[in-house]
Design an enzyme around this catalytic site. Structure first.
Site, PDB file in Angstrom:
ATOM      1  N   ASN A 174       0.787  -1.235   0.000  1.00 34.96           N
ATOM      2  CA  ASN A 174       0.000   0.000   0.000  1.00 34.96           C
ATOM      3  C   ASN A 174       0.822   1.289   0.000  1.00 34.96           C
ATOM      4  O   ASN A 174       0.344   2.322  -0.456  1.00 34.96           O
ATOM      5  CB  ASN A 174      -1.005   0.003   1.163  1.00 34.96           C
ATOM      6  CG  ASN A 174      -0.356  -0.248   2.505  1.00 34.96           C
ATOM      7  OD1 ASN A 174       0.791  -0.684   2.594  1.00 34.96           O
ATOM      8  ND2 ASN A 174      -1.102   0.004   3.571  1.00 34.96           N
ATOM      9  N   GLU A 273       4.992  -4.487  12.243  1.00 35.74           N
ATOM     10  CA  GLU A 273       4.000  -3.416  12.115  1.00 35.74           C
ATOM     11  C   GLU A 273       2.810  -4.036  11.406  1.00 35.74           C
ATOM     12  O   GLU A 273       2.811  -4.243  10.190  1.00 35.74           O
ATOM     13  CB  GLU A 273       4.586  -2.246  11.312  1.00 35.74           C
ATOM     14  CG  GLU A 273       3.825  -0.943  11.511  1.00 35.74           C
ATOM     15  CD  GLU A 273       2.710  -0.768  10.504  1.00 35.74           C
ATOM     16  OE1 GLU A 273       1.559  -1.070  10.894  1.00 35.74           O
ATOM     17  OE2 GLU A 273       2.965  -0.340   9.386  1.00 35.74           O
ATOM     18  N   CYS A 307      -3.055   0.978   7.263  1.00 35.65           N
ATOM     19  CA  CYS A 307      -3.239   0.464   8.618  1.00 35.65           C
ATOM     20  C   CYS A 307      -3.584   1.585   9.586  1.00 35.65           C
ATOM     21  O   CYS A 307      -4.145   1.341  10.652  1.00 35.65           O
ATOM     22  CB  CYS A 307      -1.999  -0.282   9.078  1.00 35.65           C
ATOM     23  SG  CYS A 307      -0.482   0.691   8.979  1.00 35.65           S
ATOM     24  N   GLU A 481       9.302   2.343  14.159  1.00 34.43           N
ATOM     25  CA  GLU A 481      10.003   2.807  12.972  1.00 34.43           C
ATOM     26  C   GLU A 481       9.978   4.329  12.952  1.00 34.43           C
ATOM     27  O   GLU A 481       8.938   4.939  13.170  1.00 34.43           O
ATOM     28  CB  GLU A 481       9.344   2.244  11.705  1.00 34.43           C
ATOM     29  CG  GLU A 481       9.463   0.723  11.620  1.00 34.43           C
ATOM     30  CD  GLU A 481       8.844   0.139  10.368  1.00 34.43           C
ATOM     31  OE1 GLU A 481       9.497  -0.729   9.753  1.00 34.43           O
ATOM     32  OE2 GLU A 481       7.719   0.535  10.016  1.00 34.43           O
TER      33      GLU A 481
END
Length: 500
Positions: A174, A273, A307, A481
């Site tokens: 994505n 993640e 997300c 991150e």
């Protein structure tokens, strides 16, 4: 009859000169040890334009043997890269930042073609994703340990930071650029080599990025790109190889759980993640103009295929009707079309399966008593488009609320008290991000502290920033991150005690 848009593509989806030239310059092989090569099995992967269903390119389909070669190259380069001065590593990342910035339009168009997002949004991803190269170019020379006296006397305590070692990074489809830079940049800054496995649907951006990194001066074998149609088959032997020391993954929670299980055999350092099901809270005292603006940003980024997308809208009763009306007006006014078309604001979903899944969830909710205020249908004769949708009176057990929905759908639920709103927001296995809109400072802090998520957007619909730690809790994974924390995921701490 088609017309040519500003980027050189055509409105009916046929290939324009700009698009042809760009695709002709993108590598289609595996990048292993600084060399572009075909897969050992000779197979090819078809990369599709989700707006038209047409083939953009065919790329190498890597095998288990190719995966082993990629890890061999990363292992061979690890010691030398770890010894490379941190300033030099930082300068290489800075050159990569400059080169990506110089080719921003190429990266933006390429992402629009293979993923579908509108060109304006793709440009935003280039700016955001590239910032990780700049941020970690500056963090590399700041890697530091600690020197201290032994409280009991007689010795000194020294801690030093060292690279974890070779990394395997598995990317989602994505955000083709940002998800790559968010993993590659800290790994290289820390002194780790890396094998990157891009998503099958969107590998072209990663391949172009590898080309740019080589041009920036990344030594052979430090970054390797492995494309494959059989991700699990190709990566499982790498995860089981004792030479690999770190696994980082962005993707669904079910896949993440399997990878964690696989990584346990070698006790790998891991960053996960994973999925999200973000709540968006609107309280009675919220500034509704800001709340609706925030809702549009939090919901419609990437057509809702993120997300971090707001998936569950909980609105306090006093403003619920007005908020729903305004949100429906804004969602209904969005222009749906191929991302390269002038004025397009909402592109296609990634494939037919994704579009059909969104449609089915809306249909199930409506069948159970929900009402559609706008949208609620697939659009267009070609491609995988779904209209921006607002649904109210959604039953509590509807999949639109209980599961992560990757699409442009906003289900609205009414609540009465702050406690009820927080309970609804936290009633999920996920905990990546939550959004809350209120003008009350005390309420804002109470809510931010009570939300069971790794990130909170307080009166903000976008929180992602290279200078901030990105990550979640619960089934949304672990590790961070970006920010000061991001490089620590790729460093080990060594303690040395020496007597005096």
């Amino acid at each position: 009859m088609s017309t040519t848009t500003t980027d050189g593509t055509t409105t009916d989806g046929t290939t324009g000169a700009r698009e042809r030239d760009l695709l002709a310059g993108v590598p289609t092989g595996l990048f292993i040890g600084g060399v572009w090569r075909e897969g050992s099995g000779g197979g090819r992967i078809r990369v599709e334009d989700p707006a038209t269903g047409r083939t953009l390119a065919e790329i190498a389909d890597g095998t288990v043997e190719d995966g082993a070669a990629a890890l061999d190259a990363a292992v061979a380069a690890q010691a030398s890269w770890a010894r490379t001065p941190t300033r030099e590593r930082g300068e290489i990342l800075r050159r990569a930042f400059d080169l990506v910035a110089a080719r921003a339009e190429d990266f933006a168009l390429l992402m629009t073609l293979e993923m579908g997002k509108p060109l304006a949004e793709a440009r935003g991803e280039v700016a955001y994703g590239n910032e990780f190269f700049r941020w970690f170019s500056e963090e590399a020379p700041r890697i530091a340990g600690r020197y201290a006296q032994n409280p009991a006397g007689g010795s000194r305590l020294l801690t030093m930071k060292q690279p974890v070692g070779p990394v395997l990074a598995i990317l989602p489809w994505n955000f083709p650029l940002a998800m790559g830079t968010r993993k590659i940049a800290p790994a290289l800054a820390a002194g780790c080599t890396i094998v990157v496995k891009p998503a099958t649907q969107t590998p072209l951006t990663t391949l172009l990025l590898a080309q740019v990194l080589a041009e920036a001066g990344v030594p052979d074998g430090v970054v390797n790109v492995l494309t494959s149609s059989t991700t699990g088959k190709v990566t499982a032997p790498l995860i089981a190889d004792r030479r690999l020391r770190k696994l980082t993954f962005t993707g669904s929670t079910p896949v993440g759980k399997k990878l964690v299980e696989q990584s346990a055999e070698q006790l790998l350092r891991i960053s996960m993640e994973l999925g999200g099901n973000a709540p968006f809270l609107v309280f009675d005292d919220a500034d509704l103009d800001k709340a609706v603006d925030g809702a549009m940003a939090a919901k419609m980024r990437n057509q809702g295929e993120a997300c971090t997308a707001a998936n569950r809208f909980y609105v306090q009763r006093g403003v619920a009707e007005e908020f729903s009306r305004r949100l429906a007006e804004r969602m209904g006014s969005l222009v749906v079309g191929r991302g390269t078309e002038d004025g397009s604001q909402v592109g296609p979903l990634i494939d037919a399966r994704a579009r059909d899944d969104v449609a089915q969830r809306v249909e199930e909710a409506v069948g159970a008593g929900a009402r559609v205020l706008t949208g609620g249908r697939a659009v267009g004769e070609a491609g995988y488009f779904y209209a921006p949708t607002v649904v109210v009176d959604v039953p509590a057990d509807a999949r639109l609320l209980t599961e992560e929905t990757f699409g442009p759908v906003a289900p609205v639920v009414v609540f009465d008290t702050e406690e009820e709103g927080l309970a609804l927001a936290n009633d999920t296995e996920y905990g990546l991000i939550a959004y809350a809109f209120t003008q009350g400072l005390e309420r804002g802090m109470r809510v931010a502290e009570a939300l069971e998520t790794g990130m909170v957007g307080l009166n903000a619909g976008v929180v992602s920033n290279a200078a901030a730690p990105f990550g979640g809790v619960k089934a949304s994974g672990f590790g961070r991150e970006g920010g000061l924390e991001g490089i620590e995921e790729y460093l080990e701490t060594k303690y040395v005690n020496f007597p005096l």
